[in-house]
Design an enzyme around this catalytic site. Structure first.
Site, PDB file in Angstrom:
ATOM      1  CB  SER A  43      -0.967  -0.025   1.219  1.00 36.82           C
ATOM      2  OG  SER A  43      -2.132   0.859   0.959  1.00 36.82           O
ATOM      3  CG  ASP A 157      -4.421  -1.673   0.602  1.00 34.10           C
ATOM      4  OD1 ASP A 157      -3.682  -2.180   1.302  1.00 34.10           O
ATOM      5  OD2 ASP A 157      -4.289  -0.597   0.325  1.00 34.10           O
TER       6      ASP A 157
END
Length: 292
Positions: A43, A157
């Site tokens: 991320s 993610d």
């Protein structure tokens, strides 16, 4: 560092605006002349890790962060209702410009971005091809960014599967792994009574992320956990306020500076171990040749 020094890997964790602390950590490691041989990120950790792997100039990244504001943020908003609120095409272009359109094979430090297969829930390690696309996949926060379709996979993610990718950087070849966990304070203020209904889902998500992060960190040699002022789940306002961003970066630098003596101790210890193993190998090799 000597040729017997261990290869050092850096695992940069997910965590929204808390991830700005990664910049401070990198600044402190550079000041201490700690050479990083491998980087992996999830991320926000993938975004900053990719930049560091591509460029030796952290000041340019800081300038970019400090110049960011709400007007520039809203300009990146390309709305959609399919898979998330934001398509992410404009954001991907921004990442591409920031990374000078680099590909993995042109990086100065080997780098891997971690994403999550939205169908199988498995971790996906991205280490080849277009760098911006990999980072865009890794930062695809569910419901915010539309997941990235890459080949036959739908990627979201990286924090969903491996929030601090210690295992990934270890597999890349690191002898010693420094993990940066920017989400250590889920429970900085214990609840004294049940939160309102609207607060229950967020608190539950924090519990899940806390346990998943703990699992990711198990095999790290050093864990740096900056105490950042960001308390909300993502902390959007910290991306748009220069002074707030500066405070998060400073927290990362402070935490890393405290860890430097232990990092140096481990580097020396592992270096001696490698030297000892190499010396034993040479002795065995020489003895074999003498017997002939």
């Amino acid at each position: 560092m000597s040729e017997n020094s261990p290869k050092i890997g850096l695992a940069l964790g997910s965590g929204g605006a808390r991830g700005l602390a990664h910049i401070g950590v990198l600044k402190a490691l550079e000041k201490a002349d700690i050479k990083i041989d491998y980087v992996a990120g999830s991320s926000i950790g993938a975004l900053i890790g990719a930049y560091y792997a591509a460029s030796p100039t952290l000041s340019k990244l800081e300038e970019f962060i400090f110049s960011f504001n709400k007007r520039k943020g809203f300009a990146l908003f390309d709305p959609t209702l399919r898979g998330g609120l934001i398509k992410g095409n404009k954001f991907e272009k921004l990442i591409e410009d920031l990374l000078d359109e680099k590909k993995f094979e042109r990086l100065r430090i080997p780098f891997s971005a971690v994403a999550t297969d939205f169908n199988t829930a498995e971790e996906v390690v991205l280490d080849n091809g277009v760098l911006a696309k990999a980072v865009r996949a890794s930062i695809s926060v569910p419901a915010v960014f539309r997941p990235v379709e890459l080949g036959k996979q739908i990627l979201a993610d990286g924090g969903l599967s491996n929030p601090v990718p210690v295992s990934v950087v270890r597999e890349m070849g690191a002898d010693l792994v420094i993990a940066v966990n920017v989400e250590p304070s889920y429970f900085y203020k214990p609840i004294e009574s049940l939160p309102p209904l609207t607060g229950i889902p967020a608190h539950s998500v924090n519990i899940l992320r806390h346990n998943l992060t703990f699992h990711s960190l198990k095999t790290a040699d050093i864990v740096i956990s900056p105490d950042t002022p960001v308390r909300s789940l993502v902390g959007w306002d910290y991306f748009f306020d220069r002074e707030k961003a500066r405070a998060v970066i400073a927290a990362g630098e402070k935490a890393a500076e405290k860890a430097i003596p232990e990092i140096r101790r481990l580097v020396e210890e592992r270096g001696k171990r490698k030297e000892s193993i190499w010396e034993k190998f040479i002795i065995v090799f020489k003895n074999k040749h003498r017997l002939r």
